[in-house]
Design a protein around this motif. Structure first.
Motif, PDB file in Angstrom:
ATOM      1  N   SER A 112       0.824  -1.207   0.000  1.00 13.47           N
ATOM      2  CA  SER A 112       0.000   0.000   0.000  1.00 13.47           C
ATOM      3  C   SER A 112       0.862   1.263   0.000  1.00 13.47           C
ATOM      4  N   SER A 113       1.934   1.259   0.795  1.00 15.66           N
ATOM      5  CA  SER A 113       2.829   2.418   0.833  1.00 15.66           C
ATOM      6  C   SER A 113       3.547   2.599  -0.499  1.00 15.66           C
ATOM      7  N   VAL A 157       2.416   1.772  -3.433  1.00 21.10           N
ATOM      8  CA  VAL A 157       1.440   2.313  -4.392  1.00 21.10           C
ATOM      9  C   VAL A 157       1.261   3.811  -4.184  1.00 21.10           C
ATOM     10  N   LYS A 158       1.188   4.238  -2.935  1.00 26.00           N
ATOM     11  CA  LYS A 158       1.028   5.670  -2.650  1.00 26.00           C
ATOM     12  C   LYS A 158       2.236   6.476  -3.123  1.00 26.00           C
ATOM     13  N   LEU A 159       3.440   5.944  -2.852  1.00 31.57           N
ATOM     14  CA  LEU A 159       4.648   6.643  -3.297  1.00 31.57           C
ATOM     15  C   LEU A 159       4.718   6.699  -4.819  1.00 31.57           C
ATOM     16  N   GLN A 204       2.083   6.705  -6.875  1.00 31.45           N
ATOM     17  CA  GLN A 204       1.049   7.625  -7.365  1.00 31.45           C
ATOM     18  C   GLN A 204       1.459   9.084  -7.203  1.00 31.45           C
ATOM     19  N   THR A 205       2.179   9.380  -6.141  1.00 30.68           N
ATOM     20  CA  THR A 205       2.636  10.760  -5.939  1.00 30.68           C
ATOM     21  C   THR A 205       3.883  11.089  -6.773  1.00 30.68           C
TER      22      THR A 205
END
Length: 295
Positions: free
Chosen positions: A83-84, A86-88, A90-91
């Motif tokens: 999850s982390s 994916v967030k990194l 996406q940003t």
């Protein structure tokens, strides 16, 4: 009158009639390729076997996280890490960090590799080069290059220069040792054959010595790439403002073990990717060299 004797000479084995491939197949003796037992139809594909170790490790990690045997404060679970990541992604932080770190490794490898290979060629080909270079390199390689970080900071500040210099130092020595050993371990029979054929010194180096030393050089390149990523981990702790090491340092301040694991996985995947690249180069440039590939 002397009689003339007629002598019938039997044909040599090499001149006897050899059945053609078509005749062999017509006779029911078609050629069959011998496959090792590991390549039989009942065996698992190699990519499945190679992936089984990492998959088993991730499963154990997941089970330990779910059951509470491995608390999240100590090490985040695989789902949290994904999850982390994916967030990194996406940003855009992860891609930017990977690019910065990759550029640092490539520049450091280019500098260190060029110096290491050049010195190895001089020391390997010429005795005067060995006398002037080898002793110094053998002493310098025993020094832990990571311990030179304070001096690098004093000499070149806290910008990009000490990070790249650290990577260059780490990659120069493995390449020097392997290229030098590859040149000096060339079969003397090949050298004598080249001299018999009348090859000049330049032709001897180009067509005999350097191709024979290429396997050792590629081994040194693989080792240097591993050292390059290790050096990068330390180098990016020197007041970095970008890169994978910078993400790790920031995550350490906030006890974000999931982000730290993401960075470690990225380091591992990048190292695996460059190792695969070198393996591909070995298959391309060493296709002429038969080698044992396992049973």
């Amino acid at each position: 009158m002397s009689s003339i004797a007629t002598i019938t000479i039997a044909p040599r084995a090499a001149e006897r009639h050899v059945p053609s491939e078509a005749a062999i197949q017509d006779a029911g003796l078609a050629k069959q390729r011998i496959e090792p037992a590991s390549a039989s139809a009942r065996a698992l594909p190699r990519w499945v076997r190679r992936a089984s170790g990492p998959i088993a490790l991730v499963l154990l990690w997941h089970i330990a996280s779910v059951t509470g045997a491995l608390p999240g404060e100590v090490l985040a679970g695989p789902s949290t890490v994904i999850s982390s990541a994916v967030k990194l992604f996406q940003t855009g932080e992860l891609q930017a960090a990977i690019w910065v770190s990759l550029v640092r490794v490539l520049i450091g490898l280019a500098i260190g590799g060029t110096v290491g290979v050049a010195l190895a060629v001089l020391a390997g080909l010429f005795r005067i080069g060995e006398d002037l270079i080898d002793a110094t390199m053998q002493m310098a390689r025993t020094l832990p290059h990571v311990a030179l970080i304070p001096l690098l900071i004093i000499w070149s500040g806290i910008g990009e220069a000490p990070k790249i210099a650290l990577i260059a130092l780490g990659t120069a020595f493995p390449l020097y040792l392997n290229v030098y050993a590859g040149i000096r371990n060339v079969d003397s029979t090949l050298i004598e054959a080249g001299r018999t054929l009348g090859l000049s010194r330049a032709a001897m180096i180009r067509h005999v010595v350097l191709p024979a030393a290429l396997p050792s050089a590629l081994v040194g390149l693989r080792y240097s790439l591993g050292v390059a990523w290790l050096s990068l981990v330390f180098g990016e702790q020197i007041n970095a403002t970008a890169g994978i090491g910078y993400l790790m340092a920031t995550a350490r301040e906030f006890f974000q073990t999931d982000v730290i694991v993401v960075c470690l996985v990225v380091y591992a995947l990048l190292g695996l990717a460059v190792d695969f690249t070198v393996r591909t180069l070995e298959k391309v440039f060493l296709a002429w060299r038969p080698a044992f590939s396992g049973t």
